[in-house]
Design a protein around this motif. Sequence first.
Motif, mmCIF file in Angstrom:
data_model
loop_
_atom_site.group_PDB
_atom_site.id
_atom_site.type_symbol
_atom_site.label_atom_id
_atom_site.label_comp_id
_atom_site.label_asym_id
_atom_site.label_seq_id
_atom_site.Cartn_x
_atom_site.Cartn_y
_atom_site.Cartn_z
ATOM 1 N N VAL A 49 26.263 38.151 -59.127
ATOM 2 C CA VAL A 49 25.644 37.113 -59.032
ATOM 3 C C VAL A 49 26.325 35.895 -59.870
ATOM 4 C CG1 VAL A 49 23.242 35.510 -59.357
ATOM 5 C CG2 VAL A 49 23.384 38.415 -58.909
ATOM 6 N N THR A 50 26.760 34.822 -59.112
ATOM 7 C CA THR A 50 27.331 33.481 -59.741
ATOM 8 C C THR A 50 26.281 32.613 -60.121
ATOM 9 O OG1 THR A 50 27.859 32.445 -57.781
ATOM 10 C CG2 THR A 50 29.397 34.177 -58.691
ATOM 11 N N GLY A 51 26.310 31.855 -61.216
ATOM 12 C CA GLY A 51 25.456 30.672 -61.552
ATOM 13 C C GLY A 51 25.975 30.516 -62.873
ATOM 14 N N TRP A 52 25.108 29.464 -63.631
ATOM 15 C CA TRP A 52 25.639 29.011 -64.915
ATOM 16 C C TRP A 52 24.497 29.532 -65.698
ATOM 17 C CZ3 TRP A 52 29.266 25.342 -65.488
ATOM 18 C CH2 TRP A 52 30.105 24.876 -64.420
ATOM 19 N N LEU A 53 25.293 30.101 -66.971
ATOM 20 C CA LEU A 53 24.095 30.451 -68.120
ATOM 21 C C LEU A 53 23.848 29.427 -68.952
ATOM 22 C CD1 LEU A 53 23.508 33.263 -69.217
ATOM 23 C CD2 LEU A 53 25.559 33.166 -70.503
ATOM 24 N N GLY A 54 22.485 29.657 -69.107
ATOM 25 C CA GLY A 54 21.809 28.774 -70.135
ATOM 26 C C GLY A 54 21.851 29.423 -71.490
ATOM 27 N N ALA A 62 18.721 32.878 -69.096
ATOM 28 C CA ALA A 62 18.680 32.843 -67.456
ATOM 29 C C ALA A 62 19.935 32.142 -67.011
ATOM 30 C CB ALA A 62 17.304 31.803 -67.296
ATOM 31 N N LEU A 63 19.853 32.632 -65.675
ATOM 32 C CA LEU A 63 21.118 32.119 -64.812
ATOM 33 C C LEU A 63 20.649 31.012 -63.976
ATOM 34 C CD1 LEU A 63 23.930 33.103 -64.632
ATOM 35 C CD2 LEU A 63 23.309 34.343 -62.834
ATOM 36 N N TYR A 64 21.334 29.988 -63.800
ATOM 37 C CA TYR A 64 20.794 28.608 -63.256
ATOM 38 C C TYR A 64 21.692 28.568 -62.123
ATOM 39 C CZ TYR A 64 17.941 27.916 -67.199
ATOM 40 O OH TYR A 64 16.923 28.080 -68.447
ATOM 41 N N PRO A 65 21.313 27.847 -61.219
ATOM 42 C CA PRO A 65 22.142 27.127 -59.956
ATOM 43 C C PRO A 65 23.359 26.222 -60.217
ATOM 44 C CG PRO A 65 20.052 26.675 -59.253
ATOM 45 C CD PRO A 65 19.790 27.515 -60.640
ATOM 46 N N THR A 66 22.742 25.328 -61.330
ATOM 47 C CA THR A 66 23.342 24.333 -61.515
ATOM 48 C C THR A 66 23.464 24.077 -63.215
ATOM 49 O OG1 THR A 66 21.899 22.627 -61.789
ATOM 50 C CG2 THR A 66 22.768 22.858 -59.582
ATOM 51 N N ARG A 71 20.863 22.904 -68.654
ATOM 52 C CA ARG A 71 20.970 21.580 -69.676
ATOM 53 C C ARG A 71 19.271 21.093 -69.858
ATOM 54 N NH1 ARG A 71 26.717 18.829 -69.180
ATOM 55 N NH2 ARG A 71 27.919 20.167 -70.437
ATOM 56 N N ILE A 72 18.823 21.116 -68.655
ATOM 57 C CA ILE A 72 17.547 20.398 -68.530
ATOM 58 C C ILE A 72 16.339 21.303 -69.248
ATOM 59 C CG2 ILE A 72 15.346 20.037 -67.167
ATOM 60 C CD1 ILE A 72 17.447 18.695 -65.285
ATOM 61 N N VAL A 73 16.671 22.747 -69.253
ATOM 62 C CA VAL A 73 15.724 23.551 -69.657
ATOM 63 C C VAL A 73 16.096 23.787 -71.226
ATOM 64 C CG1 VAL A 73 14.935 26.101 -69.769
ATOM 65 C CG2 VAL A 73 15.204 24.958 -67.347
ATOM 66 N N ALA A 74 17.133 23.608 -71.658
ATOM 67 C CA ALA A 74 17.595 23.842 -72.824
ATOM 68 C C ALA A 74 16.916 22.289 -73.889
ATOM 69 C CB ALA A 74 19.043 23.963 -73.161
ATOM 70 N N SER A 75 17.046 21.448 -73.204
ATOM 71 C CA SER A 75 16.499 20.136 -73.747
ATOM 72 C C SER A 75 15.071 19.916 -73.854
ATOM 73 C CB SER A 75 17.361 19.109 -72.905
ATOM 74 O OG SER A 75 16.856 17.742 -73.543
ATOM 75 N N ASP A 76 14.808 19.095 -74.842
ATOM 76 C CA ASP A 76 13.339 18.660 -74.888
ATOM 77 C C ASP A 76 12.946 17.228 -74.449
ATOM 78 O OD1 ASP A 76 12.426 21.080 -76.245
ATOM 79 O OD2 ASP A 76 12.957 20.271 -78.129
ATOM 80 N N ASP A 77 14.327 16.558 -73.722
ATOM 81 C CA ASP A 77 14.327 15.160 -73.256
ATOM 82 C C ASP A 77 13.849 14.931 -72.120
ATOM 83 O OD1 ASP A 77 15.081 14.668 -76.032
ATOM 84 O OD2 ASP A 77 17.182 14.665 -75.433
ATOM 85 N N TYR A 106 29.392 32.347 -73.559
ATOM 86 C CA TYR A 106 29.518 31.763 -72.150
ATOM 87 C C TYR A 106 28.449 30.920 -71.977
ATOM 88 C CZ TYR A 106 32.944 35.819 -71.717
ATOM 89 O OH TYR A 106 33.529 36.661 -71.952
ATOM 90 N N GLN A 107 27.569 30.482 -72.818
ATOM 91 C CA GLN A 107 26.438 29.918 -72.527
ATOM 92 C C GLN A 107 26.966 28.306 -72.320
ATOM 93 O OE1 GLN A 107 22.905 30.852 -75.539
ATOM 94 N NE2 GLN A 107 24.953 30.981 -76.645
ATOM 95 N N PHE A 108 26.008 27.798 -71.197
ATOM 96 C CA PHE A 108 26.441 26.498 -70.524
ATOM 97 C C PHE A 108 27.719 26.562 -69.850
ATOM 98 C CE2 PHE A 108 23.366 25.824 -73.774
ATOM 99 C CZ PHE A 108 22.332 25.433 -73.035
ATOM 100 N N GLN A 109 28.274 27.856 -69.276
ATOM 101 C CA GLN A 109 29.352 27.925 -68.591
ATOM 102 C C GLN A 109 29.275 28.602 -67.394
ATOM 103 O OE1 GLN A 109 32.997 29.274 -70.170
ATOM 104 N NE2 GLN A 109 32.210 28.807 -72.359
ATOM 105 N N GLU A 110 30.086 28.429 -66.192
ATOM 106 C CA GLU A 110 29.660 29.306 -64.839
ATOM 107 C C GLU A 110 30.191 30.706 -65.030
ATOM 108 O OE1 GLU A 110 31.740 27.685 -61.485
ATOM 109 O OE2 GLU A 110 30.310 28.414 -60.103
ATOM 110 N N VAL A 111 29.467 31.634 -64.565
ATOM 111 C CA VAL A 111 29.589 33.040 -64.842
ATOM 112 C C VAL A 111 29.444 33.733 -63.490
ATOM 113 C CG1 VAL A 111 29.254 32.931 -67.333
ATOM 114 C CG2 VAL A 111 27.638 33.771 -65.865
ATOM 115 N N GLU A 112 29.904 34.965 -63.900
ATOM 116 C CA GLU A 112 29.498 35.939 -62.620
ATOM 117 C C GLU A 112 28.777 37.376 -63.415
ATOM 118 O OE1 GLU A 112 31.931 37.376 -59.335
ATOM 119 O OE2 GLU A 112 32.083 39.109 -60.519
ATOM 120 N N LEU A 113 27.652 37.500 -63.123
ATOM 121 C CA LEU A 113 26.955 38.576 -63.621
ATOM 122 C C LEU A 113 26.660 39.852 -62.789
ATOM 123 C CD1 LEU A 113 25.032 38.738 -66.181
ATOM 124 C CD2 LEU A 113 23.136 38.145 -64.874
#
Length: 150
Positions: A49-54, A62-66, A71-77, A106-113
């Motif tokens: 599975v490819t995606g962006w690691l948060g 979690a793995l995200y599509p973008t 970044r949205i989930v990691a932020s309180d803003d 690899y946090q906040f990088q595109e990865v393959e899991l």
Amino acid sequence: MRLVFALFATLLGFSATACSDSKWGDNQPVTVEDVNDNIRSWDGQIYRVTGWLGRCEGLDCALYPTLDDARIVASDDYDRAVWSRAMDRRLGIASMGDFDDRAAPYQFQEVELTALVNDQCRGWQSGCTDRVPDLIPFDITPINPANEAE
């Protein structure tokens, strides 16, 4: 306990069936969206599975599509509705052994899991909090190891 038993049973059967599984055998990775769309029918199968690691630590991984969703989930803003939509698009990654340590660079990088797909938290009468095991990880690799995430 159910998760441990399911993982053990799957690993026992994996060696006999891995080569016959079309997703595993054809070396074609799938996306976070693909898994979300097919999580029920892919339950118990191993995919790349490819995606962006948060953020990946403690009770959240979690793995995200973008990258924006990660970044949205990691932020309180962000307002609650934007945050909730990003949470709905992600796939939770189970806490397994030293996975968090291996994933940390690899946090906040595109990865393959490489992971076992698990739908146990997606039913009407089920629900999970914190470390949702939509994906039970075996391996993680960066997609562009030479490029740093912005």
